[in-house]
Design an enzyme around this catalytic site. Sequence first.
Site, PDB file in Angstrom:
ATOM      1  N   CYS A 145      15.823  -3.847  -6.241  1.00 57.19           N
ATOM      2  CA  CYS A 145      15.467  -5.214  -6.607  1.00 57.19           C
ATOM      3  C   CYS A 145      16.835  -5.492  -7.622  1.00 57.19           C
ATOM      4  CB  CYS A 145      14.380  -5.317  -6.808  1.00 57.19           C
ATOM      5  SG  CYS A 145      13.198  -4.974  -5.527  1.00 57.19           S
ATOM      6  N   LYS A 214       2.139  -6.751  -9.481  1.00 58.32           N
ATOM      7  CA  LYS A 214       2.903  -5.712  -8.241  1.00 58.32           C
ATOM      8  C   LYS A 214       3.112  -4.361  -8.263  1.00 58.32           C
ATOM      9  CE  LYS A 214       6.405  -6.704  -5.167  1.00 58.32           C
ATOM     10  NZ  LYS A 214       8.209  -7.237  -4.797  1.00 58.32           N
ATOM     11  N   LYS A 267      -0.534  -8.580  -6.404  1.00 59.16           N
ATOM     12  CA  LYS A 267       0.203  -9.023  -4.907  1.00 59.16           C
ATOM     13  C   LYS A 267       0.019  -7.747  -4.539  1.00 59.16           C
ATOM     14  CE  LYS A 267       4.329  -8.807  -2.816  1.00 59.16           C
ATOM     15  NZ  LYS A 267       5.652  -9.470  -2.795  1.00 59.16           N
TER      16      LYS A 267
END
Length: 342
Positions: A145, A214, A267
Amino acid sequence: MATYENSAAQQPVPRGFPTVRPRRLRHNPLIRDVVRETTLSVQDLILPLFVRSGRGIKKEIASMPGNYQLSIDCLVDEVGDALELGVCSFILFGIPAHKDATGSGALDPEGIVQQALRALRKEYGDRALLMTDECFCEYTDHGHCGVLTEATGRLDLDNDATLPLLAEQCVSHVRAGADLVAPSGMLDGMVGAIRASLDAAGFSHVPIMSYSAKYASGFYGPFRDAAESPPQFGDRSSYQMDPANGDEALREVELDLAEGADIVMVKPALAYLDIIRRVKERFGVPVAAYNVSGEFAMIKAAAQKGWIDERRVAVEVLTGIKRAGADMILTYFARDAARWLK
Ligand code: PBG
């Protein structure tokens, strides 16, 4: 009158059943409607969409029936159809034609998401709320990422070197027409870096929805096929959260809020309903929940086998996420739910 008082005085003080009967309020559909605590509505739903280069491309994602990789022309049609159904909020994911070590495609003013934003803005003006996922995993050839470093003795995400790139990606997307940016990389300091860059670029009015809590989850499997973004080595556990941790999620949310996050996200959703609830109760800010690809795929697959009733289970799941405390839900069921809720 005296008789009545006398007889009332002789009645036993109610102690639950049979005086109290919860079933009275379930007796018929209208009374159930009147006492319902949680109402799912189409305004709560945000539809994720995947955009890629080309023309006339609408390629179904095998593990996510009814969801597609779309070229910009098809994306414009897809958003038009969703608007007709009442779905007005979208989050865009880009699948670039080229990937490299730093994910430079993410910053290109002619990048796939930038072009898509301009096309949608031109077609629909302010009718569509356009959000963008802000991350580099779709743009890097290694699938992590952000940019990498070996400074810690092993190949890992370079947190601080990625921050200015992430901020630049956000500014570029807002210039192209994004209404809201949603950083999903779980980097330390990402919200603050983005907020400062947006403000400096004259976009102090643009909100940030942070993927604050997350988790490193197995439920992202189908998404990584859709976005063509699986990590080429290792996993994301050095930046995404350990599924076993709850208090840590509250710390992450607190930090993001201090850095200026306007909406915080949990999430995935289903295995983390307790986190949604704790975040909502503790902070009282707008909370988003991401009903992720694996959660969608499980329902679709079981329904295809005839094992469950898709509509019933999907509405139950979305309602449960909302009941847990989510104000909005990112979900691949958005279109179907809009039809069902009509
Ligand atoms: C990262 C990102 C991911 C998802 C949304 N943003 C994948 C990941 O972290 O591996 C997953 C969404 C889903 O599974 O539906 N850009």
